[in-house]
Design a protein around this motif. Structure first.
Motif, PDB file in Angstrom:
ATOM      1  N   LEU B  43       0.833  -1.215   0.000  1.00  0.00           N
ATOM      2  CA  LEU B  43       0.000   0.000   0.000  1.00  0.00           C
ATOM      3  C   LEU B  43       0.861   1.256   0.000  1.00  0.00           C
ATOM      4  N   PHE B  44       1.893   1.243   0.823  1.00  0.00           N
ATOM      5  CA  PHE B  44       2.751   2.426   0.906  1.00  0.00           C
ATOM      6  C   PHE B  44       3.514   2.645  -0.393  1.00  0.00           C
ATOM      7  N   ILE B  45       4.071   1.565  -0.942  1.00  0.00           N
ATOM      8  CA  ILE B  45       4.835   1.670  -2.192  1.00  0.00           C
ATOM      9  C   ILE B  45       3.935   2.138  -3.334  1.00  0.00           C
ATOM     10  N   SER B  46       2.721   1.596  -3.391  1.00  0.00           N
ATOM     11  CA  SER B  46       1.820   1.975  -4.486  1.00  0.00           C
ATOM     12  C   SER B  46       1.411   3.434  -4.374  1.00  0.00           C
ATOM     13  N   GLY B  47       1.181   3.902  -3.138  1.00  0.00           N
ATOM     14  CA  GLY B  47       0.851   5.321  -2.935  1.00  0.00           C
ATOM     15  C   GLY B  47       1.981   6.223  -3.370  1.00  0.00           C
ATOM     16  N   GLU B  48       3.185   5.854  -2.990  1.00  0.00           N
ATOM     17  CA  GLU B  48       4.350   6.665  -3.353  1.00  0.00           C
ATOM     18  C   GLU B  48       4.559   6.679  -4.871  1.00  0.00           C
ATOM     19  N   LEU B  49       4.358   5.503  -5.471  1.00  0.00           N
ATOM     20  CA  LEU B  49       4.525   5.389  -6.930  1.00  0.00           C
ATOM     21  C   LEU B  49       3.504   6.250  -7.663  1.00  0.00           C
ATOM     22  N   LEU B  50       2.276   6.242  -7.178  1.00  0.00           N
ATOM     23  CA  LEU B  50       1.206   7.019  -7.813  1.00  0.00           C
ATOM     24  C   LEU B  50       1.504   8.517  -7.729  1.00  0.00           C
ATOM     25  N   VAL B  51       1.917   8.962  -6.553  1.00  0.00           N
ATOM     26  CA  VAL B  51       2.232  10.399  -6.374  1.00  0.00           C
ATOM     27  C   VAL B  51       3.406  10.783  -7.258  1.00  0.00           C
TER      28      VAL B  51
END
Lengths: 321, 258
Positions: B43-51
């Motif tokens: 979840l954290f990695i995907s959020g960072e990737l999206l931003v």
């Protein structure tokens, strides 16, 4: 020539040979471990068959039971497992071998890696403690396996009493891959049926023996080291069933020897330095990856040599003229 | 200037299914493999990737069209590093996300992931800001869905838990927590997605074939692909021409290897 005969063999004949050779380890494992071995074998066979059947339906391919490839894969995995293992481990291993290796690459004769080796390697990584735990199933034998004794550097001596146990597989280890006498019989069978595949087996065994002689792991008599190394784990089993796999074996005759030697060196290096007690499946997978490279290198070398010879002939003709 | 995606729906259809950045394009695999051992990490990695993807694509589309390519790539890296610094600050300042120590080391991997560079270079610098936002959102959501699915599957199978909550699973497979477990999971997900795409494309084709009369089917002439464009003047002898024609016809009919 043996090579020409092999070219005429069908998939069913090749895996039929493996199936014939596998009968004797299966009988021995049932003799030693009775119902525990039977249950593991049955589970492996059923899983391989079901996975192969379902996979064939998914990719809309006609399923042929007569090619025996999935049955052989299941039996090979079963023979490398300890008898008292929990049954979901061989199920996972067979499922991985068939669904990830065999089906996506188009069958047992087209896989880039030996499915049985990949399945066992998968089980070894995911269930390391269970796959190398040989203590369950037989309480009346020695307490630890030969492989673990060798990896601990224990002082081992071959005496008249235990040499027969070692040769007949009456020691702790994988349930169907301990009896050296059976594998000598399999090698004779291979000599009759597929001589060119036997070259890789010989290269593999010779390199392991030489490696064991140069770097003995046991603290006892160093000449016993090759016998102990060959008897430990699934090394002899792999030399007959995994290293000779038709799909992954290099095509040229010298390459088969090089392939076997390479696999043997990797196996022994991993045994000495690796984290696993029996890393032969990993070594086979690594060798499979190098098999196409060996073919390419040999093709180029042959074309280079033939060009050189042609060039020499042309210059000799010019000089004569 | 090319306007690109006409609507958010078409952009999402391409980004999530037809052109999924991870499962179809195989871009940005490093953070997926490294940082998806658990659902929280995913979840954290995907959020960072999206931003990171959104910011980089907006700036690339708005400001970097005239900038030479070799400088643009460096700028993407700078923005990626800025986002990573922000993510690390969030982790250290607010302890609301329960992520592993390994992930804190792997967060900067997102700064140099290929997905951002690919989307920014192939799409954002050639299209409008609005279209680039659509594309970045679609690609980011497509990648995030895959990352979250992989993280959840790996945690359930590998550790027998989900988001840190222990489940009563019969057994766990330690290997799924290793990188090879991620690759196997990605392989299966890619196969499932490909199967879905092929079946969805086959249905309208079959319908259209059923509706067309037989005469039209007989008069169907396939367009020659560029690779198979054969000109008679290129061939010295008739045998080569016949061999190549035979090969071309076989490729059209899908014959050959069974």
């Amino acid at each position: 020539m043996a090579g020409d005969k092999e070219a005429r063999y069908t998939t069913g004949q090749i895996f039929g040979d493996y199936l014939l050779m596998l009968i004797f380890p299966v009988i021995l494992s049932v003799w030693y471990y009775s119902t525990a071995a039977l249950s593991v074998i049955a589970v492996c066979l059923v899983t391989s068959f079901v996975c192969d059947f379902i996979g064939s339906i998914i990719i809309c391919k006609q399923y042929y039971l007569a090619d025996f490839s999935s049955i052989c894969t299941g039996l090979m995995i079963a023979m490398m497992m300890p008898a008292g293992i929990k049954l979901y481990v061989p199920v996972m291993a067979c499922g991985f071998a068939v669904l990830v290796l065999k089906i996506p690459f188009g069958g047992g004769m087209r896989t880039p890696f030996v499915p049985a080796a990949a399945g066992f390697a998968f089980a070894a990584i995911c269930f390391k403690n269970m796959v190398f735990d040989y203590t369950v199933g037989r309480e009346y034998m020695t307490t630890v396996s030969l492989g673990s004794l060798l990896s601990n550097g224990s002082a081992l001596r071959i005496t008249g009493l235990n040499v027969l146990d070692i040769l007949t597989g009456n020691i702790y280890g994988p349930m169907g891959s301990g009896c050296i006498l059976v594998f000598i019989g399999c090698i004779i069978f291979l000599f009759i049926r597929r001589r060119s595949a036997l070259l890789s087996t010989l290269g593999f065994i010779v390199s392991c023996v030489v490696f064991a002689l140069i770097f003995p792991r046991s603290n006892g008599y160093s000449a016993a080291s090759p016998v102990l190394e060959l008897s430990a784990g699934s090394l002899m089993f792999a030399s007959v069933f995994l290293v000779t796999d038709y799909a992954t074996l290099p095509t040229h005759t010298p390459n088969k020897i090089v392939y076997g030697v390479f696999c043997g060196i990797i196996t022994m290096t991993m045994r000495y330095m690796g984290a696993f007690e029996e890393p032969v499946c990993f070594a086979v997978l690594l060798s499979n990856a190098f098999s196409p490279l060996l073919n390419i290198v040999t093709d180029r070398f042959i074309s280079f040599v033939s060009k050189g010879k042609k060039g020499e002939e042309v210059t000799a003709d010019e000089q004569r003229a | 200037m090319n306007s690109g995606h006409k609507s958010l729906g078409s952009a999402f259809a391409r980004g999530i299914f037809l052109n999924n950045p991870i499962l179809i394009q195989c871009a940005g695999l490093c953070p997926v493999i490294a940082g998806t051992a658990t659902l929280n990490d995913a979840l954290f990695i995907s959020g960072e990737l999206l931003v990171n993807l959104l910011i980089t694509c907006i700036i690339a589309s708005a400001l970097l069209k005239k900038v030479p390519r070799f400088i643009r790539v460096v700028i993407y890296l700078v923005f990626g590093s800025a986002v990573s610094c922000g993510a690390l600050y969030v982790l250290s300042r607010f302890n609301f996300v329960n992520v592993g120590l390994d992930l804190k080391i792997l967060i900067p991997v997102v700064a140099v992931n290929s997905l951002t560079a690919v989307r920014a270079e192939t799409y954002a610098v050639k299209h409008t800001v609005k279209s680039s936002v659509y594309d970045a959102l679609a690609a980011g959501v497509g990648a995030s869905l895959v990352i979250i699915a992989v993280g959840a599957l790996r945690e359930i199978i590998g550790s027998g838990s989900i988001a840190g909550i222990q489940l009563n699973t019969a057994f766990t497979m330690d290997g799924m927590s290793l990188p090879f477990g991620c690759l196997i999971t990605l392989g299966f997900l890619a196969a499932i997605l490909k199967m879905m795409i092929v079946s969805s494309q086959r249905q309208p084709r079959e319908k259209s074939n059923e509706e067309q009369p037989t005469e039209i089917e007989l008069s169907f002439e396939p367009e020659l692909p560029e690779e198979a464009d054969i000109g008679i003047e290129d061939y010295d002898d008739i045998e080569t021409l016949l061999a190549s024609t035979d090969e071309f016809l076989r490729s059209l009919t899908g014959g050959g290897r069974q």
